[in-house]
Write a protein that holds these residues in place. Structure first.
Motif, PDB file in Angstrom:
ATOM      1  N   ALA A 121       0.600  -1.291   0.462  1.00 56.11           N
ATOM      2  CA  ALA A 121       0.367  -0.025  -0.377  1.00 56.11           C
ATOM      3  C   ALA A 121       0.809   1.563   0.207  1.00 56.11           C
ATOM      4  CB  ALA A 121      -0.505   0.452   1.347  1.00 56.11           C
ATOM      5  N   ASP A 122       2.375   1.427   0.658  1.00 58.23           N
ATOM      6  CA  ASP A 122       2.567   2.392   0.933  1.00 58.23           C
ATOM      7  C   ASP A 122       3.010   3.030  -0.619  1.00 58.23           C
ATOM      8  OD1 ASP A 122       2.363   2.246   3.459  1.00 58.23           O
ATOM      9  OD2 ASP A 122       4.639   2.236   3.546  1.00 58.23           O
ATOM     10  N   LEU A 123       3.191   2.150  -1.712  1.00 60.32           N
ATOM     11  CA  LEU A 123       3.448   2.110  -3.422  1.00 60.32           C
ATOM     12  C   LEU A 123       2.807   2.350  -3.796  1.00 60.32           C
ATOM     13  CD1 LEU A 123       5.600   3.871  -4.747  1.00 60.32           C
ATOM     14  CD2 LEU A 123       6.674   1.017  -5.270  1.00 60.32           C
ATOM     15  N   SER A 124       1.375   2.370  -3.723  1.00 58.25           N
ATOM     16  CA  SER A 124      -0.137   1.982  -4.990  1.00 58.25           C
ATOM     17  C   SER A 124       0.205   3.876  -5.261  1.00 58.25           C
ATOM     18  CB  SER A 124      -1.222   2.453  -3.663  1.00 58.25           C
ATOM     19  OG  SER A 124      -1.078   3.492  -3.018  1.00 58.25           O
ATOM     20  N   ALA A 125      -0.373   2.949  -6.656  1.00 60.16           N
ATOM     21  CA  ALA A 125      -0.417   3.923  -8.131  1.00 60.16           C
ATOM     22  C   ALA A 125      -1.641   5.317  -7.375  1.00 60.16           C
ATOM     23  CB  ALA A 125      -1.381   3.259  -9.132  1.00 60.16           C
ATOM     24  N   ARG A 126      -0.457   6.050  -7.740  1.00 59.73           N
ATOM     25  CA  ARG A 126      -1.386   7.271  -7.597  1.00 59.73           C
ATOM     26  C   ARG A 126      -0.396   8.579  -8.041  1.00 59.73           C
ATOM     27  NH1 ARG A 126      -1.090  10.778  -1.941  1.00 59.73           N
ATOM     28  NH2 ARG A 126      -1.928  11.861  -3.074  1.00 59.73           N
ATOM     29  N   GLY A 127      -1.339  10.024  -8.627  1.00 63.96           N
ATOM     30  CA  GLY A 127      -0.352  10.880  -9.659  1.00 63.96           C
ATOM     31  C   GLY A 127      -0.944  10.410 -11.123  1.00 63.96           C
ATOM     32  N   LEU A 128       0.673  10.946 -11.671  1.00 62.17           N
ATOM     33  CA  LEU A 128       0.766  10.357 -12.769  1.00 62.17           C
ATOM     34  C   LEU A 128       1.234   8.571 -12.921  1.00 62.17           C
ATOM     35  CD1 LEU A 128       4.053  12.703 -13.742  1.00 62.17           C
ATOM     36  CD2 LEU A 128       1.485  12.313 -15.140  1.00 62.17           C
ATOM     37  N   PHE A 129       0.648   7.685 -11.992  1.00 63.59           N
ATOM     38  CA  PHE A 129       0.762   6.656 -12.478  1.00 63.59           C
ATOM     39  C   PHE A 129      -0.342   5.767 -12.063  1.00 63.59           C
ATOM     40  CE2 PHE A 129       5.291   8.320 -11.684  1.00 63.59           C
ATOM     41  CZ  PHE A 129       5.966   7.679 -12.618  1.00 63.59           C
ATOM     42  N   LYS A 130      -0.896   4.782 -13.329  1.00 64.12           N
ATOM     43  CA  LYS A 130      -1.913   4.156 -12.763  1.00 64.12           C
ATOM     44  C   LYS A 130      -1.892   2.621 -12.600  1.00 64.12           C
ATOM     45  CE  LYS A 130      -2.789   3.088 -18.302  1.00 64.12           C
ATOM     46  NZ  LYS A 130      -3.315   3.078 -18.896  1.00 64.12           N
ATOM     47  N   ASP A 131      -1.230   2.702 -12.342  1.00 64.82           N
ATOM     48  CA  ASP A 131      -0.403   1.498 -11.638  1.00 64.82           C
ATOM     49  C   ASP A 131       1.160   1.092 -11.365  1.00 64.82           C
ATOM     50  OD1 ASP A 131      -0.997  -1.532 -11.607  1.00 64.82           O
ATOM     51  OD2 ASP A 131       1.049  -2.394 -13.351  1.00 64.82           O
ATOM     52  N   ILE A 132       1.715   0.586 -10.125  1.00 66.01           N
ATOM     53  CA  ILE A 132       2.979   0.410 -10.034  1.00 66.01           C
ATOM     54  C   ILE A 132       3.887  -1.332  -9.913  1.00 66.01           C
ATOM     55  CG2 ILE A 132       4.967   0.857  -7.975  1.00 66.01           C
ATOM     56  CD1 ILE A 132       3.270   3.455  -7.889  1.00 66.01           C
ATOM     57  N   ARG A 133       4.053  -1.944 -11.046  1.00 70.45           N
ATOM     58  CA  ARG A 133       4.999  -3.084 -10.267  1.00 70.45           C
ATOM     59  C   ARG A 133       5.938  -2.982  -9.953  1.00 70.45           C
ATOM     60  NH1 ARG A 133       0.360  -7.160 -12.816  1.00 70.45           N
ATOM     61  NH2 ARG A 133      -1.132  -5.867 -13.204  1.00 70.45           N
ATOM     62  N   TYR A 134       6.129  -3.777  -9.224  1.00 73.95           N
ATOM     63  CA  TYR A 134       7.918  -4.473  -8.925  1.00 73.95           C
ATOM     64  C   TYR A 134       7.848  -5.729  -7.984  1.00 73.95           C
ATOM     65  CZ  TYR A 134       6.183  -3.318  -3.866  1.00 73.95           C
ATOM     66  OH  TYR A 134       5.026  -3.567  -2.794  1.00 73.95           O
ATOM     67  N   GLY A 135       9.228  -6.026  -8.707  1.00 73.87           N
ATOM     68  CA  GLY A 135       9.691  -7.747  -8.113  1.00 73.87           C
ATOM     69  C   GLY A 135      10.740  -8.422  -8.575  1.00 73.87           C
ATOM     70  N   THR A 136      10.946  -9.122  -8.389  1.00 72.39           N
ATOM     71  CA  THR A 136      12.799  -9.797  -9.044  1.00 72.39           C
ATOM     72  C   THR A 136      12.360 -10.337 -10.198  1.00 72.39           C
ATOM     73  OG1 THR A 136      12.952 -10.512  -6.912  1.00 72.39           O
ATOM     74  CG2 THR A 136      14.083 -11.677  -9.111  1.00 72.39           C
ATOM     75  N   MET A 137      13.330 -10.003 -11.515  1.00 73.75           N
ATOM     76  CA  MET A 137      13.448 -10.509 -12.311  1.00 73.75           C
ATOM     77  C   MET A 137      14.498 -11.457 -12.390  1.00 73.75           C
ATOM     78  SD  MET A 137      11.661  -7.923 -14.423  1.00 73.75           S
ATOM     79  CE  MET A 137      12.269  -8.470 -15.934  1.00 73.75           C
ATOM     80  N   GLY A 138      14.930 -11.978 -11.759  1.00 73.28           N
ATOM     81  CA  GLY A 138      16.336 -13.195 -12.432  1.00 73.28           C
ATOM     82  C   GLY A 138      17.423 -12.890 -10.652  1.00 73.28           C
ATOM     83  N   GLN A 139      17.630 -13.805 -10.459  1.00 70.50           N
ATOM     84  CA  GLN A 139      19.254 -13.669  -9.824  1.00 70.50           C
ATOM     85  C   GLN A 139      19.848 -13.222  -9.078  1.00 70.50           C
ATOM     86  OE1 GLN A 139      21.835 -17.607  -9.962  1.00 70.50           O
ATOM     87  NE2 GLN A 139      22.951 -16.586  -7.993  1.00 70.50           N
TER      88      GLN A 139
END
Length: 397
Positions: free
Chosen positions: A75-93
């Protein structure tokens, strides 16, 4: 428009370390801003290397990081303002990614790592709206490189040019209201304020552009709604040295008439100024926007000093407008007033709000609808701006 495929980023609330090499810990995050400017800040336990890229269809900003455990609530990085979606996570090792999807074309004006006063470092991302063409240019021109420490702002899009050194005195002319926000209505003609302000803005910009070394542009040139923050952002992106916002309000006392020049103050100079500012600041709420969060600015000593200097220039311009109008254009009693207008809050751009007259007064309403009177006012404004430029900017007064 170039389209670059991006691997899927999984939003995760917590992601514990796995023991396969060291991971950075992103232990807190916050986001603030509106539909014109938004700031994202993420705190890390170590100094992160990162890179930033643009991706089209839809417009996204991609931030690549080394292996990172995201340990803050989603919830601390929920989308708002200029952004409608924010995703984050691991891309590989050995890597992680943050993907910020815009509600519109967007660009970064700041992307850097800063050392926290206490523990760790913070990644600061300042984004602002841009045009579809400018975004397409960013996508086409960027170079995908390895993550770096410190700053990745180079190549992410130039900020507004420095108006102090480009040799052109640039003025943003802001026609108040527009679109769903009609503003006040003429007591007799029922003409909406948004039409009157646009007509005068066009006249004023054309008149100012006749002056040597001056460039004036409109924040809106059609019946379009702009949020208060969008107006300021467009002015800043245009490299404005001055911001002039135009209005023609109504009052309950129909006998009051004449022009008023407003500058910013957290404390209104009088009850009428406070009431007018409150009404103008409601513009965003009429279209479903919120101004509670305000622009993502850092409240520090340097910013406070910049505001004070800018405020002094704003007052200087207001005084010159009043002097130029005196005896030529009707003025209200105590014509230079102060109030907390949101549209005047840019800390780096002298700004005034000009109430041309009151649509609640029949005599003022007739003048506001008169092209010849608008031209006369534009002439007096050009005189005031010329004096301001010569005496204040050039250091002659």
């Amino acid at each position: 428009m170039m389209v670059v495929c991006v691997a899927r980023a999984h939003a995760t609330e917590t992601e514990p370390a796995t023991g396969e090499g060291e991971k950075l810990l992103a232990f807190s995050a916050r986001i603030a801003g509106d539909d014109a400017r938004t700031r994202v800040v993420i705190d890390f336990d170590g100094k992160p290397e990162f890179s930033a890229h643009y991706v089209a269809s839809p417009e996204r900003i991609v931030i690549d990081l080394p292996a990172t455990a995201f340990g803050f609530p989603a919830a601390d990085l929920s989308a708002r303002g200029l952004f409608k979606d924010i995703r984050y996570g691991t891309m590989g090792q050995g890597s992680a990614r943050i993907v910020l999807t815009g509600i519109r074309p967007v660009r970064l004006v700041l992307a850097e790592v800063q050392k926290n006063e206490g523990h760790g470092y913070r990644l600061v991302l300042d984004a602002e709206m841009t045009t579809p063409k400018a975004f397409a240019d960013l996508v086409a021109q960027q170079k995908w490189v390895q993550p770096q420490s410190g700053s990745a702002i180079e190549g992410l899009g130039a900020s507004a040019r420095d108006p102090a050194t480009d040799g052109v005195f640039t003025i943003a002319v802001d026609a108040g209201h527009g679109g769903i926000d009609t503003g006040a209505m003429g007591a007799t003609s029922k003409t909406p304020e948004k039409e009157i302000t646009l007509a005068f803005a066009e006249t004023l910009a054309a008149r100012l552009n006749q002056e040597k070394g001056v460039k004036a542009f409109l924040t809106r040139d059609s019946d379009t709604f702009l949020s208060l923050s969008e107006r300021v952002t467009l002015a800043r992106q245009g490299g404005a040295d001055l911001f002039i916002s135009l209005h023609a309000d109504t009052l309950g006392q129909k006998n009051i008439r004449g022009a008023t020049v407003y500058t910013l103050s957290d404390t209104a100079s009088d009850r009428m100024a406070a009431a007018l500012a409150a009404r103008e600041n409601l513009s965003d709420q009429l279209a479903g926007y919120s101004i509670e969060s305000g622009p993502p600015e850092i409240a520090d000593i340097l910013l406070d000093l910049a505001r004070r200097e800018t405020q002094a220039f704003s007052i200087s311009l207001a005084e010159r407008v009043v002097k130029s109008f005196d005896g030529q254009i009707g003025l209200i009693n105590n014509p230079h007033r102060q109030a907390g207008f949101q549209v005047l809050r840019a800390p780096d751009m002298p700004s005034i709000l000009l109430e041309l007259g009151f649509l609640s007064n029949p005599a003022d309403e007739a003048l506001l609808l008169d092209p010849a009177w608008r031209q006369k006012v534009a002439d007096r404004m050009a005189d005031a701006v010329g004096r301001y430029r010569a005496e204040t900017v050039a250091g002659g007064g």
